[in-house]
Structure formats: C-alpha cells, structure tokens
Design a protein around this motif. Sequence first.
Motif, PDB file in Angstrom:
ATOM      1  N   TRP A 480      26.968  44.297  40.021  1.00 19.03           N
ATOM      2  CA  TRP A 480      26.419  45.540  40.452  1.00 19.03           C
ATOM      3  C   TRP A 480      27.052  46.010  41.832  1.00 19.03           C
ATOM      4  O   TRP A 480      26.716  47.095  42.259  1.00 19.03           O
ATOM      5  CB  TRP A 480      25.038  45.682  40.355  1.00 19.03           C
ATOM      6  CG  TRP A 480      24.407  44.647  41.569  1.00 19.03           C
ATOM      7  CD1 TRP A 480      24.248  43.316  41.310  1.00 19.03           C
ATOM      8  CD2 TRP A 480      24.189  44.980  42.855  1.00 19.03           C
ATOM      9  NE1 TRP A 480      23.506  42.765  42.625  1.00 19.03           N
ATOM     10  CE2 TRP A 480      23.569  43.886  43.492  1.00 19.03           C
ATOM     11  CE3 TRP A 480      24.185  45.882  43.793  1.00 19.03           C
ATOM     12  CZ2 TRP A 480      23.072  43.838  44.989  1.00 19.03           C
ATOM     13  CZ3 TRP A 480      23.794  46.063  45.034  1.00 19.03           C
ATOM     14  CH2 TRP A 480      23.614  44.838  45.445  1.00 19.03           C
ATOM     15  N   THR A 481      27.937  45.129  42.334  1.00 17.78           N
ATOM     16  CA  THR A 481      28.393  45.445  43.650  1.00 17.78           C
ATOM     17  C   THR A 481      29.832  45.527  43.517  1.00 17.78           C
ATOM     18  O   THR A 481      30.490  45.775  44.836  1.00 17.78           O
ATOM     19  CB  THR A 481      28.077  44.229  44.510  1.00 17.78           C
ATOM     20  OG1 THR A 481      28.893  43.036  43.867  1.00 17.78           O
ATOM     21  CG2 THR A 481      26.818  43.931  44.788  1.00 17.78           C
ATOM     22  N   GLY A 482      30.392  46.067  42.314  1.00 20.11           N
ATOM     23  CA  GLY A 482      31.845  46.263  42.006  1.00 20.11           C
ATOM     24  C   GLY A 482      32.612  44.974  41.974  1.00 20.11           C
ATOM     25  O   GLY A 482      31.994  43.965  41.656  1.00 20.11           O
ATOM     26  N   SER A 483      33.781  45.130  41.842  1.00 20.91           N
ATOM     27  CA  SER A 483      34.739  44.149  40.979  1.00 20.91           C
ATOM     28  C   SER A 483      34.764  42.799  42.100  1.00 20.91           C
ATOM     29  O   SER A 483      35.196  43.145  43.366  1.00 20.91           O
ATOM     30  CB  SER A 483      36.044  44.581  40.831  1.00 20.91           C
ATOM     31  OG  SER A 483      36.767  43.571  40.109  1.00 20.91           O
ATOM     32  N   GLN A 484      34.630  41.839  41.570  1.00 19.33           N
ATOM     33  CA  GLN A 484      35.005  40.435  42.439  1.00 19.33           C
ATOM     34  C   GLN A 484      35.264  39.259  41.648  1.00 19.33           C
ATOM     35  O   GLN A 484      35.045  39.288  40.324  1.00 19.33           O
ATOM     36  CB  GLN A 484      33.614  40.300  43.217  1.00 19.33           C
ATOM     37  CG  GLN A 484      32.381  40.164  42.387  1.00 19.33           C
ATOM     38  CD  GLN A 484      30.898  39.781  43.137  1.00 19.33           C
ATOM     39  OE1 GLN A 484      31.119  38.920  43.847  1.00 19.33           O
ATOM     40  NE2 GLN A 484      29.954  40.351  42.724  1.00 19.33           N
ATOM     41  N   ASP A 485      35.976  38.513  42.310  1.00 18.01           N
ATOM     42  CA  ASP A 485      36.196  37.207  41.594  1.00 18.01           C
ATOM     43  C   ASP A 485      35.143  36.265  41.543  1.00 18.01           C
ATOM     44  O   ASP A 485      34.275  36.170  42.753  1.00 18.01           O
ATOM     45  CB  ASP A 485      37.207  36.481  42.478  1.00 18.01           C
ATOM     46  CG  ASP A 485      38.662  36.970  42.297  1.00 18.01           C
ATOM     47  OD1 ASP A 485      38.700  37.820  41.249  1.00 18.01           O
ATOM     48  OD2 ASP A 485      39.529  37.239  43.060  1.00 18.01           O
ATOM     49  N   VAL A 486      34.673  35.543  40.354  1.00 17.69           N
ATOM     50  CA  VAL A 486      33.485  34.792  40.543  1.00 17.69           C
ATOM     51  C   VAL A 486      34.066  33.540  39.783  1.00 17.69           C
ATOM     52  O   VAL A 486      34.838  33.606  38.693  1.00 17.69           O
ATOM     53  CB  VAL A 486      32.437  35.518  39.479  1.00 17.69           C
ATOM     54  CG1 VAL A 486      31.520  34.514  38.959  1.00 17.69           C
ATOM     55  CG2 VAL A 486      31.940  36.730  40.012  1.00 17.69           C
ATOM     56  N   THR A 487      33.506  32.299  40.264  1.00 16.93           N
ATOM     57  CA  THR A 487      33.802  31.067  39.911  1.00 16.93           C
ATOM     58  C   THR A 487      32.644  30.299  39.421  1.00 16.93           C
ATOM     59  O   THR A 487      31.676  30.301  40.170  1.00 16.93           O
ATOM     60  CB  THR A 487      34.318  30.182  41.055  1.00 16.93           C
ATOM     61  OG1 THR A 487      35.934  30.662  41.276  1.00 16.93           O
ATOM     62  CG2 THR A 487      34.609  28.715  40.254  1.00 16.93           C
ATOM     63  N   LEU A 488      32.531  29.876  38.122  1.00 15.73           N
ATOM     64  CA  LEU A 488      31.475  29.267  37.739  1.00 15.73           C
ATOM     65  C   LEU A 488      31.879  27.716  37.067  1.00 15.73           C
ATOM     66  O   LEU A 488      33.138  27.686  36.711  1.00 15.73           O
ATOM     67  CB  LEU A 488      30.791  29.839  36.564  1.00 15.73           C
ATOM     68  CG  LEU A 488      31.434  30.315  35.303  1.00 15.73           C
ATOM     69  CD1 LEU A 488      31.400  29.384  34.154  1.00 15.73           C
ATOM     70  CD2 LEU A 488      30.905  31.614  34.782  1.00 15.73           C
ATOM     71  N   SER A 489      31.153  26.794  36.939  1.00 15.90           N
ATOM     72  CA  SER A 489      31.570  25.516  36.201  1.00 15.90           C
ATOM     73  C   SER A 489      30.397  25.209  35.332  1.00 15.90           C
ATOM     74  O   SER A 489      29.276  25.447  35.316  1.00 15.90           O
ATOM     75  CB  SER A 489      31.601  24.257  37.233  1.00 15.90           C
ATOM     76  OG  SER A 489      30.595  24.141  37.976  1.00 15.90           O
ATOM     77  N   ILE A 490      30.813  24.473  34.300  1.00 11.86           N
ATOM     78  CA  ILE A 490      30.108  24.303  33.276  1.00 11.86           C
ATOM     79  C   ILE A 490      29.805  22.690  33.144  1.00 11.86           C
ATOM     80  O   ILE A 490      31.068  21.917  33.025  1.00 11.86           O
ATOM     81  CB  ILE A 490      30.655  24.575  31.789  1.00 11.86           C
ATOM     82  CG1 ILE A 490      30.629  26.313  31.666  1.00 11.86           C
ATOM     83  CG2 ILE A 490      29.681  24.249  30.608  1.00 11.86           C
ATOM     84  CD1 ILE A 490      31.055  26.884  30.448  1.00 11.86           C
ATOM     85  N   GLY A 515      32.254  12.966  32.026  1.00 16.74           N
ATOM     86  CA  GLY A 515      31.461  13.512  33.084  1.00 16.74           C
ATOM     87  C   GLY A 515      32.092  14.518  33.990  1.00 16.74           C
ATOM     88  O   GLY A 515      31.909  15.107  34.929  1.00 16.74           O
ATOM     89  N   GLU A 516      33.187  15.152  33.306  1.00 14.51           N
ATOM     90  CA  GLU A 516      34.138  16.192  34.182  1.00 14.51           C
ATOM     91  C   GLU A 516      33.266  17.806  33.775  1.00 14.51           C
ATOM     92  O   GLU A 516      32.985  17.669  32.624  1.00 14.51           O
ATOM     93  CB  GLU A 516      35.542  16.277  33.416  1.00 14.51           C
ATOM     94  CG  GLU A 516      36.386  14.924  34.097  1.00 14.51           C
ATOM     95  CD  GLU A 516      38.057  14.903  33.791  1.00 14.51           C
ATOM     96  OE1 GLU A 516      38.524  14.668  34.547  1.00 14.51           O
ATOM     97  OE2 GLU A 516      38.013  15.565  32.793  1.00 14.51           O
ATOM     98  N   GLU A 517      33.741  18.432  34.659  1.00 15.65           N
ATOM     99  CA  GLU A 517      33.109  19.902  34.508  1.00 15.65           C
ATOM    100  C   GLU A 517      34.454  20.694  34.197  1.00 15.65           C
ATOM    101  O   GLU A 517      35.259  20.462  34.573  1.00 15.65           O
ATOM    102  CB  GLU A 517      32.395  20.209  35.733  1.00 15.65           C
ATOM    103  CG  GLU A 517      33.269  20.351  37.157  1.00 15.65           C
ATOM    104  CD  GLU A 517      32.664  20.789  38.307  1.00 15.65           C
ATOM    105  OE1 GLU A 517      32.609  22.014  38.811  1.00 15.65           O
ATOM    106  OE2 GLU A 517      31.939  19.908  38.883  1.00 15.65           O
TER     107      GLU A 517
END
Length: 536
Positions: A480-490, A515-517
């Motif tokens: 909702w704040t405009g385009s941005q780089d987002v990093t997530l891990s599973i 055990g690796e993400e």
Amino acid sequence: MPSAPLSCPVQVSDYPKLDSKQAGHLRHFHNLVSQPDGEWHHFGSLEGQQEWDDAYRYQLATMAYAAGVTHYHRLPAMRVAFKTLMRRMIHKMLRREVWGYWFNTSLGGTLLDPDLKELRKPWIDPVINENIMYSGHLLLMTSLYAMLFDDDEFEKKGGLTFTWNPLFWGLGKEEFQYDNRSLQEVIFKQMRENDWVGVCCEPNAVFVVCNQFPIIAMRYNDVRDGTNNIEDVLEKYEASLVKKGMLADDGLYAAFFALKQGKAVPARQGAHTAWANAFMNTWNSEKVHSLYDKQVLGFLTTADGKTQLNPTGVAMAFRKLVLEGGEDPHSVETLQKARENSSKFVNPALPFQTVSWGLFTMMLSELGKTKELNNLLDFADTHLKPTWENGGLYYPRNDQLLDDDQNMIHVEPHSGNSGLGYARLNVPDGQKKMWEKPWTRSVLTSRPWVDRLNFADGVDFLRGTWDDGADAMIITLRSWTGSQDVTLSIRNLPKGDWAVYVDQRLKDTVALGDGEELTVTEKVGEDEIDIIVASM
C-alpha cells in the motif's frame, strides 16, 4: 535437478484470499499497536477512566482474537507476521494505562453493590482478585499466543509483570510478577470460591461474558500441558449458571450475579449476551444456537428483507411490546412504537451507549449468520463513514445515536477499531473450530512457514498457506506504500528440489538440503503479486 514446468501447476485462484477490507482491518490493528508507548490515537473511549466496554483492554483483546482467527483460518503460513503483531498487542495490554484503572475500581461502589456503606481499601495488583474483565482477556491473549506459535515467553516466571510507578505519589516502584499458568490458577481459585458462577469484573458483580475468555484459555493450556482441567470446570460452571439464574426466561443472560446479595440482576441490554455467545459457542454451541432467536428479538429486526441493528432502548421497548403486549415482531408498526417508547428504557446510571455494532456482528460471524452479518456490514460501509488511514480501515467514533431515518449510526472505538474488523475476518464457528482442534507442537513443526516478513514491511498479506496435498506454498502480497523490494524466506521445507513461480510463471529452481530455507526477493507494488513455491 529435474526440469520444472514453465507454467505453475498450482492454480492460485483455487485458494481463497483476503479482500481489501479484511487486509485493511489487519493493517489498522498494526497501525494502532505500533504507536509509541503512551500514544493512544483512535483508542479514545466514551468513559475516560477505562471503565466502559470500549476501554483499551477490550479493543486490544478483540484485535488479538481477530488476528488469531485470521492466522488460524486464513493465513496460517504467515507465522512471523502474526506473531510480531500479537506480541505487540500483549505488550500494550501490559501498559499501566490499560490496567491502572483498577486501583480506583477496587474501592467498590453502590452501582453494583447497593448495600455498600463504605469504600473498601484499594489495591494495585490488577489480577490478584476480581477484575476478570482484564485478567481473563490477558490470560486468553497469552494462551492463544502460545497455542498459535508454540512460544513459551509468557509461560516463564515473570513473563507477565505489572509495573506500578506513578511519578508523584506512592512509596516507590512496585512490580507484580505472574506468568500464564500462575495467572490461570489465581483466576480459577476465585471461581471455586464463588461456587463456580465466575469471577467478578467489578467488585460484587460476576458477568457471563468476561468469564468465557479464561475458559477458552484453559482449554488451550490443557492441550499444551497434556491435562484435562477444563472438563471438570465446565461441568461445575454450567451447573452454577443454571442454579443461580444467569439464563433468563427471555433468553438474555443476566446482567450480572451480585455475590453479596446472592441474586442475578436482569439484563438491561443485549450486547453482553451477543459478546458472550461469540465465545461461548466454543463449548456450549447447542445452547447458544437454541437461544439465538429469543436473544436477538428487538435488537435485530428486518425491514425490506434486510437485517438492521437497533439501539438498546428501542430493542428493549420492542421486546416488551412483543413478549408482554403480544405485538407482531415482524410489523413495522411495532418497531415504530418501540422507537417512540425507547426513552423509558434508558438507564440514567449508565449514560453511555452499549458496544452494539462490534458485539452483535462478532456473534453473527461466529454463529454463521452470514446474511444478517453481511446486511450489517453493508450498512456500516454505507452509513458509518468507513475511513482509510495509512493503509488501514476503521470506522471512526460517532456519538450521534440516530440519523434522520432513525437508523443507528452510533459508533464507539471498540466497534470501530476492532469489533467490526473481527466480524469481517472471522469465519463461521471460527472460535469453535480452534477450541476443537488447537494447533499443537507437532502440527507447527510439521509444516512450512514464512519468515522475514511482517506488517512493518509495508505489505499486506492476502494469501499465505501451505497445501500439503500439492506440496506447495501459496503467497499473495500487495503493497500500500508503492513499489518496493521485499525479501521473504520459507522455512521447514522438506529436502529436495523446488520451483519458484511468480504470477504463475517459472522464476527459479532451488535444491534444498536438510534444514535450509528458501529465500525469495521480489518487487511488490499496489498490484497483487502471487508467489508459489512448489515441489518438483
């Protein structure tokens, strides 16, 4: 490594997602509890000393329960986001501004104890005796936290510490240390002492609604501890409710049980009954459903095929006309007469309107009354001035009771900040299903989840679920704040080869060891982006 299909074999449309309003309510919760300590913007209640049903404690607790049902039923993979959010809610709940009212309330008063001749000696500790309207919610908030995240932070000694440190009066700083289980013991010790009818909210007054929350907490704690304390408690509690007349002939639960006088005081409104039902449905669902029609009479009426919510005065006048005068409950004329007689049912000792919008919609959401709930939510979106602020959705306080067409438009902060949001985020039997199948350690350790991403990152989570049958993680994000780089891990993905799809197209393949993400970085904007990680 085997090759992966260029198009994702998992159809994201097969998985339900949050709509913009649901995401907006979650964002508003985050905005509220992310304020600096001491700042309570939008929280301001009708009664300035935190003694009414829109007090800080109730707003915070309802937000926590809304976050809990959303995580459990809708976004189970977004563990870190909801854990961070709920932890912040508990932090706010432990602030002195939230529980400090108790020192004065512990003096007692003639409103709920008419035989009182002199005030009692006050005490500071907000949970040691009475005050289940705070301690019961705190117990459930922390038990829910432990159940959802398998985290023992609030189960450790001193995990719940109340710090009393006024600047200019008192004998110095005082601390009252508890943990979840010691708090539970204090609460249920009082239930035993009160012949199982419940623990007092205010001095001398036991309310049905506030005692539902510690009961649910005990169930979660039983599952966590491998015990079964709740079975005996429920047997005694339910019997005591009947014995002491807390269930009236007209279906409404008694206003409260006066301990010293040994009697149940008749109900003067229906919001507390609705509130109780939204959570009593966990363990007493058959009774709750059987009383529904009697309980909502007058509070919910139908006009032009749509359910509408009436103020307490109108509803109580309506009930009298129908139950005592034999008037037609489906007649427009009956409703008009009730409106004309409503002033007779105003309690001058309680000058504040009840928390009707939030509590009735919470009940409707839990009991699966979808048509009635949608009618009320549609009305709220049309007449209660829904407001968007910093990506969050809420309904602002409005002290005006009725509009020109006699529709109830009164909104207080409990309904506007959290109650209506809870109703929109919950699912039918949402609390009941959690009661029946709470998450356990084995459940939480057996499935993958999303890390390194929470509400503070400025993205809304519309999907976040692991499909065990498809061996796939399905995530939908929007900023909702405009385009941005987002990093997530599973985390907790099984060892093997995985394909990463963005908007249904293959983006990458990854071989994971034990055990690796798996880490994904994408640009997230105002348009939804779908990220699917599937086994190859």
